[in-house]
Structures are given as C-alpha cells and as structure tokens.
Design a protein around this motif. Structure first.
Motif, PDB file in Angstrom:
ATOM      1  N   LEU A 131      -7.372 -10.361  -4.742  1.00  0.00           N
ATOM      2  CA  LEU A 131      -7.663  -8.932  -4.761  1.00  0.00           C
ATOM      3  C   LEU A 131      -7.158  -8.276  -6.039  1.00  0.00           C
ATOM      4  O   LEU A 131      -6.070  -8.598  -6.528  1.00  0.00           O
ATOM      5  N   LYS A 132      -7.937  -7.318  -6.538  1.00  0.00           N
ATOM      6  CA  LYS A 132      -7.453  -6.480  -7.626  1.00  0.00           C
ATOM      7  C   LYS A 132      -6.216  -5.709  -7.157  1.00  0.00           C
ATOM      8  O   LYS A 132      -5.994  -5.563  -5.950  1.00  0.00           O
ATOM      9  N   PRO A 133      -5.393  -5.204  -8.076  1.00  0.00           N
ATOM     10  CA  PRO A 133      -4.180  -4.487  -7.663  1.00  0.00           C
ATOM     11  C   PRO A 133      -4.445  -3.344  -6.689  1.00  0.00           C
ATOM     12  O   PRO A 133      -3.609  -3.066  -5.823  1.00  0.00           O
ATOM     13  N   ASP A 134      -5.601  -2.682  -6.808  1.00  0.00           N
ATOM     14  CA  ASP A 134      -5.932  -1.585  -5.898  1.00  0.00           C
ATOM     15  C   ASP A 134      -6.947  -2.007  -4.835  1.00  0.00           C
ATOM     16  O   ASP A 134      -7.541  -1.162  -4.165  1.00  0.00           O
ATOM     17  N   GLY A 135      -7.152  -3.314  -4.670  1.00  0.00           N
ATOM     18  CA  GLY A 135      -8.111  -3.812  -3.701  1.00  0.00           C
ATOM     19  C   GLY A 135      -7.537  -3.866  -2.292  1.00  0.00           C
ATOM     20  O   GLY A 135      -6.347  -3.631  -2.061  1.00  0.00           O
ATOM     21  N   PHE A 136      -8.398  -4.188  -1.327  1.00  0.00           N
ATOM     22  CA  PHE A 136      -7.946  -4.263   0.066  1.00  0.00           C
ATOM     23  C   PHE A 136      -8.692  -5.381   0.795  1.00  0.00           C
ATOM     24  O   PHE A 136      -9.785  -5.800   0.388  1.00  0.00           O
ATOM     25  N   ALA A 137      -8.102  -5.838   1.872  1.00  0.00           N
ATOM     26  CA  ALA A 137      -8.746  -6.779   2.786  1.00  0.00           C
ATOM     27  C   ALA A 137      -8.985  -6.075   4.111  1.00  0.00           C
ATOM     28  O   ALA A 137      -8.136  -5.317   4.584  1.00  0.00           O
ATOM     29  N   ALA A 138     -10.138  -6.331   4.711  1.00  0.00           N
ATOM     30  CA  ALA A 138     -10.469  -5.795   6.030  1.00  0.00           C
ATOM     31  C   ALA A 138     -10.893  -6.968   6.903  1.00  0.00           C
ATOM     32  O   ALA A 138     -11.880  -7.651   6.604  1.00  0.00           O
ATOM     33  N   LEU A 139     -10.140  -7.211   7.951  1.00  0.00           N
ATOM     34  CA  LEU A 139     -10.328  -8.384   8.792  1.00  0.00           C
ATOM     35  C   LEU A 139     -10.647  -7.946  10.214  1.00  0.00           C
ATOM     36  O   LEU A 139      -9.930  -7.125  10.794  1.00  0.00           O
ATOM     37  N   GLU A 182       4.733 -11.758   2.454  1.00  0.00           N
ATOM     38  CA  GLU A 182       5.298 -11.308   1.185  1.00  0.00           C
ATOM     39  C   GLU A 182       4.263 -10.519   0.375  1.00  0.00           C
ATOM     40  O   GLU A 182       3.076 -10.854   0.373  1.00  0.00           O
ATOM     41  N   HIS A 183       4.736  -9.488  -0.301  1.00  0.00           N
ATOM     42  CA  HIS A 183       3.918  -8.701  -1.240  1.00  0.00           C
ATOM     43  C   HIS A 183       2.702  -8.050  -0.567  1.00  0.00           C
ATOM     44  O   HIS A 183       1.731  -7.706  -1.237  1.00  0.00           O
ATOM     45  N   THR A 184       2.777  -7.879   0.747  1.00  0.00           N
ATOM     46  CA  THR A 184       1.646  -7.378   1.523  1.00  0.00           C
ATOM     47  C   THR A 184       2.000  -6.064   2.208  1.00  0.00           C
ATOM     48  O   THR A 184       3.083  -5.938   2.789  1.00  0.00           O
ATOM     49  N   HIS A 185       1.094  -5.111   2.133  1.00  0.00           N
ATOM     50  CA  HIS A 185       1.248  -3.850   2.858  1.00  0.00           C
ATOM     51  C   HIS A 185       0.183  -3.777   3.946  1.00  0.00           C
ATOM     52  O   HIS A 185      -1.019  -3.814   3.650  1.00  0.00           O
ATOM     53  N   LEU A 186       0.618  -3.719   5.196  1.00  0.00           N
ATOM     54  CA  LEU A 186      -0.307  -3.570   6.315  1.00  0.00           C
ATOM     55  C   LEU A 186      -0.701  -2.108   6.408  1.00  0.00           C
ATOM     56  O   LEU A 186       0.098  -1.250   6.774  1.00  0.00           O
ATOM     57  N   LEU A 187      -1.954  -1.825   6.085  1.00  0.00           N
ATOM     58  CA  LEU A 187      -2.435  -0.442   6.071  1.00  0.00           C
ATOM     59  C   LEU A 187      -2.669   0.084   7.479  1.00  0.00           C
ATOM     60  O   LEU A 187      -2.307   1.222   7.798  1.00  0.00           O
ATOM     61  N   SER A 188      -3.301  -0.727   8.324  1.00  0.00           N
ATOM     62  CA  SER A 188      -3.607  -0.302   9.687  1.00  0.00           C
ATOM     63  C   SER A 188      -4.001  -1.507  10.519  1.00  0.00           C
ATOM     64  O   SER A 188      -4.462  -2.528   9.992  1.00  0.00           O
ATOM     65  N   ILE A 189      -3.826  -1.383  11.816  1.00  0.00           N
ATOM     66  CA  ILE A 189      -4.310  -2.397  12.750  1.00  0.00           C
ATOM     67  C   ILE A 189      -4.619  -1.701  14.074  1.00  0.00           C
ATOM     68  O   ILE A 189      -3.800  -0.942  14.589  1.00  0.00           O
ATOM     69  N   THR A 190      -5.838  -1.918  14.576  1.00  0.00           N
ATOM     70  CA  THR A 190      -6.280  -1.208  15.766  1.00  0.00           C
ATOM     71  C   THR A 190      -7.332  -2.024  16.495  1.00  0.00           C
ATOM     72  O   THR A 190      -7.816  -3.039  15.973  1.00  0.00           O
ATOM     73  N   GLU A 191      -7.698  -1.586  17.693  1.00  0.00           N
ATOM     74  CA  GLU A 191      -8.800  -2.195  18.435  1.00  0.00           C
ATOM     75  C   GLU A 191     -10.103  -1.500  18.066  1.00  0.00           C
ATOM     76  O   GLU A 191     -10.128  -0.290  17.836  1.00  0.00           O
ATOM     77  N   LEU A 192     -11.189  -2.262  18.026  1.00  0.00           N
ATOM     78  CA  LEU A 192     -12.507  -1.666  17.837  1.00  0.00           C
ATOM     79  C   LEU A 192     -13.100  -1.330  19.204  1.00  0.00           C
ATOM     80  O   LEU A 192     -13.063  -2.166  20.118  1.00  0.00           O
TER      81      LEU A 192
END
Length: 235
Positions: A131-139, A182-192
C-alpha cells in the motif's frame, strides 16, 4: 439513499460467476473511499465479478488476482465487457504477491481473506507493504456473530466439517488480531447488514457448492453467521 449502480450485474450473479455469497451485495454494503483513477488490488477475485464492480462503479484500475481461477478465463470475461484496458487479471498467491512495495492505493478482498490472512503478522508482512503511505485495505469475509458454542451446533455440520468452520471467527477475534499487527492502524471493523441477502442469492444458484451449502442454511445455520467488514492502513 442507496447509490444507483452504473451497470446491471444481475445477469452475472449466477452459478457461473458467483463463488459464494453475492459479492455485489457485499460490496454495495461496504463504504469504500475509492476515487477515480486509483490503482486497486482485488485479492482473491474469483471469477472477476468483484473486479468488474470496482472498475465500473468507482472508475479505478483493478489488478484482479486469484490463485484458483485462470487469468486467461478472467481476461476473456473482462474483454467481453470491454474492460480489458481497466482490469488486469493476475495469477498470484497471497503469500507471494508479485507487486512493488507502495504500488496500490487500495487493496480489496471479498470473501477470501479468511482463507489466507488469519495468522498474526500476515497483514503487516504481506499486505501492508504493497500500500502507498496513504493507502488502505478493505477486507470483507464471513465470520461468527458471537464465539461459536461448543460442541459445534449440528446444523452447521450438515454442510461443513469442523475443519471448514475453523476459518470463521467473530469480530472481536479479528479486532484483536489487527490491533496487534505491527505498523498497522485498524480504521474500523463492523458487520455488514446485507449478509442474509448475499447468502440467499448464492443459495438460489445451481452451483454445486451452493447446493452443498443449502442443508445447513435451511436448518438455521445463518443465525450464527455474519459478514465482517474491516478497514486498515499504515500506522
């Protein structure tokens, strides 16, 4: 207000293109901060329906990576819809992704991450560097609404083995895992909220795996199950 889709995916939400609960419904239910022109990895894209949705709805460039589906098969699908210049199929193992560090604005994975990413250190070592420095992952992946009772509810075993069920975990389990990366920020986690509809679409197909899933779901297994939506980025 529900976002109006740019493309009619209905003809493809069938036993040929779906490989599990309807990925279109799952993506519709997810808040994805994608912008036109972004470079996106669709990790575990299956037969490319999720990649098509990302490219059509967000006008992003998609690298459609999968280990089990031939990239040639997916390329023919994308080309038949005139999307071969925007979606690029790749044969890739999630444990050895062939991309440069910092290459992607976003990494999306729908109904696949739980198979390969449920180990401590995997996200920080295999996904985050791409990921780019300002990128994100959505799982987006299936899980349990609460820790599964013991012994395993018999209705679940009508369609799946005990080993199959070990790939599912509740939200708190995933939250703890990502908070320790490590080096990870969890932005959010929820149910769909769309899990039931996504399952219903899948079970209505003639796919042999869908037919195999029916006994458990018809006997109430769905009351234990959800779909989890997790977003994370660089710390």
């Amino acid at each position: 207000m529900k976002k109006e889709k740019k493309f009619d995916y209905t003809p493809y939400c069938n036993g040929t293109y779906l490989m599990g609960p309807n990925v279109i419904r799952l993506l519709e239910g997810a808040d994805l901060p994608l912008k036109k022109g972004m470079r996106v990895l669709d990790l575990g894209c299956g037969k490319g329906l999720s990649s098509l949705y990302l490219a059509k709805e967000y006008d992003v460039t998609v690298f459609a990576a999968d280990l089990w589906i031939s990239p040639t098969e997916n390329y023919e699908f994308f080309r038949s819809l005139g999307m071969e210049e925007q979606i690029f199929p790749i044969y890739a193992d999630a444990n050895a992704l062939p991309f440069a560090e910092g290459f992607f604005d976003a990494i999306i994975s729908v109904d696949a991450y739980h198979y390969f990413g449920a180990e401590a250190g995997f996200f920080a070592e295999k996904i985050l560097p791409l990921l780019k420095p300002d990128g994100f992952a959505a799982l987006i992946f299936p899980g349990w609404k609460a820790p599964l009772p013991s012994p395993t509810p018999p209705e679940l075993l009508l369609s799946w083995t005990e080993e199959d069920l070990t790939t599912f975990q509740p939200i708190q389990w995933w939250k703890t895992l990502f908070e320790q990366e490590e080096h990870t920020h969890l932005l959010s986690i929820t149910e769909l909220p769309c899990a039931d509809d996504a399952w219903a679409d899948w079970l209505a197909t003639d796919n042999p795996y869908a037919i195999g899933d029916r006994p458990a779901m018809e006997h109430g297994a769905g009351k234990y199950m959800n779909f989890i939506f997790l977003k994370a980025c660089h710390q």
